[in-house]
Motif scaffolding. Structure first.
Motif: not given
Length: 111
Positions: A17-21, A81-87, A93-94
């Protein structure tokens, strides 16, 4: 054969899970760094601006209107594109935070 006990499975799941994140976070950063500043997109925007200026100089109203619509669409595409990148970055991070919390709970349960 004490390798597949529940504790080891939980540890492997937490590490995975950590590496997927981490991967999700890096993909989001990659999208923010490279996709929003795409050279081809900037070239299209510059050419459209020149086309709009030419339309204004030659008094062609339809050309100016279409060029401004294209500029608006390009700006919206860059924001999307910027919004998707931020999301994607925030989701990464979560996931990293959840994996870290699970790791801490596993560590605390062993003491």
């Amino acid at each position: 054969m004490d390798i597949l006990n529940p504790f080891n499975v939980l540890v492997v799941m937490t590490i995975t899970l950590f590496f997927v994140g981490l991967g999700t976070f890096l993909i989001g950063i990659f999208m923010l760094a490279l996709r929003t500043s795409d050279q081809e997109l900037k070239s299209i925007v510059n050419q459209t601006a020149q086309l709009a200026q030419k339309g204004i100089a030659e008094d062609v109203a339809g050309l100016v209107g279409n060029a401004s619509n294209l500029l608006d669409a390009m700006n919206q595409l860059i924001r999307t594109n910027a919004g998707i990148g931020v999301y994607v970055t925030i989701i990464g991070l979560i996931i990293i935070a959840v994996a870290s919390w699970l790791g801490l709970q596993i560590f605390m349960s062993q003491q």
